[in-house]
Design an enzyme around this catalytic site. Structure first.
Site, mmCIF file in Angstrom:
data_model
loop_
_atom_site.group_PDB
_atom_site.id
_atom_site.type_symbol
_atom_site.label_atom_id
_atom_site.label_comp_id
_atom_site.label_asym_id
_atom_site.label_seq_id
_atom_site.Cartn_x
_atom_site.Cartn_y
_atom_site.Cartn_z
ATOM 1 N N GLY A 113 0.805 -1.234 0.000
ATOM 2 C CA GLY A 113 0.000 0.000 0.000
ATOM 3 C C GLY A 113 0.827 1.268 0.000
ATOM 4 O O GLY A 113 0.395 2.304 0.507
ATOM 5 N N ALA A 114 2.034 1.208 -0.571
ATOM 6 C CA ALA A 114 2.921 2.379 -0.534
ATOM 7 C C ALA A 114 3.124 2.983 -1.916
ATOM 8 O O ALA A 114 3.909 3.909 -2.081
ATOM 9 C CB ALA A 114 4.263 1.984 0.077
ATOM 10 N N GLY A 115 2.454 2.428 -2.937
ATOM 11 C CA GLY A 115 2.587 2.989 -4.287
ATOM 12 C C GLY A 115 3.763 2.425 -5.061
ATOM 13 O O GLY A 115 4.123 2.955 -6.111
ATOM 14 N N LEU A 116 4.362 1.334 -4.555
ATOM 15 C CA LEU A 116 5.497 0.744 -5.281
ATOM 16 C C LEU A 116 5.083 -0.506 -6.064
ATOM 17 O O LEU A 116 5.924 -1.273 -6.523
ATOM 18 C CB LEU A 116 6.657 0.428 -4.323
ATOM 19 C CG LEU A 116 7.237 1.643 -3.577
ATOM 20 C CD1 LEU A 116 8.438 1.231 -2.724
ATOM 21 C CD2 LEU A 116 7.650 2.761 -4.536
ATOM 22 N N GLY A 117 3.790 -0.701 -6.189
ATOM 23 C CA GLY A 117 3.287 -1.737 -7.097
ATOM 24 C C GLY A 117 3.288 -3.145 -6.539
ATOM 25 O O GLY A 117 3.344 -4.108 -7.307
ATOM 26 N N ALA A 121 2.565 -6.530 -8.803
ATOM 27 C CA ALA A 121 3.681 -7.484 -8.947
ATOM 28 C C ALA A 121 3.229 -8.867 -8.469
ATOM 29 O O ALA A 121 3.580 -9.891 -9.069
ATOM 30 C CB ALA A 121 4.897 -6.994 -8.168
ATOM 31 N N ASP A 162 0.217 -0.353 -13.774
ATOM 32 C CA ASP A 162 1.019 -1.146 -12.825
ATOM 33 C C ASP A 162 1.305 -2.562 -13.346
ATOM 34 O O ASP A 162 2.474 -2.974 -13.389
ATOM 35 C CB ASP A 162 0.332 -1.210 -11.451
ATOM 36 C CG ASP A 162 0.414 0.110 -10.697
ATOM 37 O OD1 ASP A 162 0.819 1.119 -11.295
ATOM 38 O OD2 ASP A 162 0.063 0.133 -9.505
HETATM 39 O O1 PMV Z 1 -0.868 1.561 -7.397
HETATM 40 P P1 PMV Z 1 -0.456 2.956 -7.149
HETATM 41 O O2 PMV Z 1 -0.812 3.430 -5.785
HETATM 42 O O3 PMV Z 1 0.970 3.201 -7.506
HETATM 43 O O4 PMV Z 1 -1.313 3.946 -8.133
HETATM 44 C C1 PMV Z 1 -1.619 3.587 -9.413
HETATM 45 C C2 PMV Z 1 -1.598 4.763 -10.317
HETATM 46 C C3 PMV Z 1 -2.903 5.537 -10.496
HETATM 47 O O5 PMV Z 1 -2.707 6.303 -11.676
HETATM 48 C C4 PMV Z 1 -3.184 6.460 -9.332
HETATM 49 C C5 PMV Z 1 -4.123 4.626 -10.695
HETATM 50 C C6 PMV Z 1 -4.128 3.847 -12.003
HETATM 51 O O6 PMV Z 1 -4.916 2.889 -12.093
HETATM 52 O O7 PMV Z 1 -3.405 4.200 -12.939
#
Ligand code: PMV
Length: 332
Positions: A113-117, A121, A162
């Site tokens: 949940g930190a935005g690093l995918g 993955a 992602d």
């Molecule tokens: O998964 P995250 O938290 O890195 O965010 C994905 C990127 C967004 O553009 C916010 C959402 C998306 O589906 O592209």
């Protein structure tokens, strides 16, 4: 297709950072993304029944049998973390016309949940491990597409960026509906990631942007268009190795992300701390609302920028970018 009883297959898939274009990518603009050298590894094997058992090294496990779920480690709450793995595994069974029970073990080097995918993955590695176990040949676009089914459970209407970068690896330009364009980095990208430690829901932040756009379409739509132009310019800067220009555009992108309401105080604190010690550019990465920021450094300044991020209350993560995408193999 059937699973040979003694067979075990594994796959790994990298995490990612979004360099520019997050959120705007949901509205059809391009995003620039790069894979990280931190990954998720998934091991898959067959079972004598038709259930799917998922276990993660985060101390979560459970068994899916038809429509029922029995929690193991981690209590009933673990179902929502394990469900995307089941969806990815089942989508692969359906795609390959197979019927089999599965044991799936997940090991992750990425924070949740930190935005690093980490979730993408995990889905990508699950699809690839199950396909390998079944000896089914899926191409990379099939893998990204099947993993996207699991992402739809994690958040409504994902752009697909992602799973794409986790599948293909390297530096890519992604546009919804058009797929990927592979790019070559003209220079090394010395980055420091700063984790605020605040977990957040990507789906909630995507909805927040949508609400703001619904209320102010004539304000937000031009910002979306601008972000697309920015990513095109940022791509040219990266392809010619002009990191100074790229950093400047990262700062402008952060301004756009602030304008659509997805940055917050914790992220801003880390971003300004990095800029104060001469980062070439700094911005949030991923959905925002917490999670991580990234700072672009000049050669040799990574340690001082990491220290500044720590001093501002963040956890600095030094991870290199990686060319490797998803990889699958049979275990001995
Ligand atoms: O998964 P995250 O938290 O890195 O965010 C994905 C990127 C967004 O553009 C916010 C959402 C998306 O589906 O592209």
């Amino acid at each position: 297709m059937e699973v040979t009883a003694w067979l075990k297959a594994s796959a790994s898939a990298p995490g990612k950072i979004i360099l520019t274009g997050e959120h705007f990518v949901v509205y059809g603009e391009p995003a620039l993304v790069v894979a990280l050298d931190r990954k998720v590894t998934v091991k898959a094997s067959g079972r004598s029944d038709l259930s799917i058992r998922v276990a993660s090294d985060l101390g979560l496990s459970g068994i899916f049998e038809g429509t029922s779920f029995t929690a193991g480690e981690g209590g009933a709450d673990c179902e929502r973390f394990l469900e995307p793995v089941r969806i990815a595994a089942e989508a692969t069974l359906v795609k390959t016309g197979s019927r089999s029970g599965l044991n799936i073990e997940v090991q992750s080097e990425l924070p949740l949940g930190a935005g690093l995918g980490s979730s993408s993955a995990t889905s990508v590695a699950t699809v690839a491990a199950v396909a390998k176990l079944l000896d089914a040949r899926l191409d990379q676009s099939d893998i990204a597409e099947l993993a996207l089914a699991a992402e739809r459970f994690v958040h409504v209407n994902p752009s697909g960026v992602d799973p794409a970068v986790s599948t293909y690896g390297g530096l890519i330009l992604y546009k919804q509906g058009q797929g990927i364009k592979r790019l070559q980095l003209a220079a090394r990208l010395p980055l420091v990631i700063g984790n605020t430690g605040l977990t957040r829901s990507t789906g909630r932040l995507v909805s927040l942007v949508r609400e703001r756009r619904d209320r102010w379409p004539n304000v937000v739509d031009p910002l979306i268009k601008l972000a697309g132009i920015l990513t095109t310019n940022a791509t040219a800067a990266l392809e010619t190795g002009n990191l100074k220009e790229f950093g400047e555009l990262m700062d402008v992108d952060q301004g756009l992300l602030v304008a659509i309401g997805v940055s917050n105080e914790a992220l801003d604190r880390l971003i300004y701390a990095a800029r104060r010690v001469n980062a070439l550019g700094a911005k949030l990465t991923g959905a925002g609302g917490g999670g991580c920021m990234i700072a672009l450094c000049t050669e040799g300044t990574q340690p001082s920028i990491a220290e500044a991020i720590r001093g501002a209350g963040g956890e600095p993560i030094t991870a290199a970018t990686s060319e490797a995408g998803v990889q699958a193999w049979l275990e001995n």
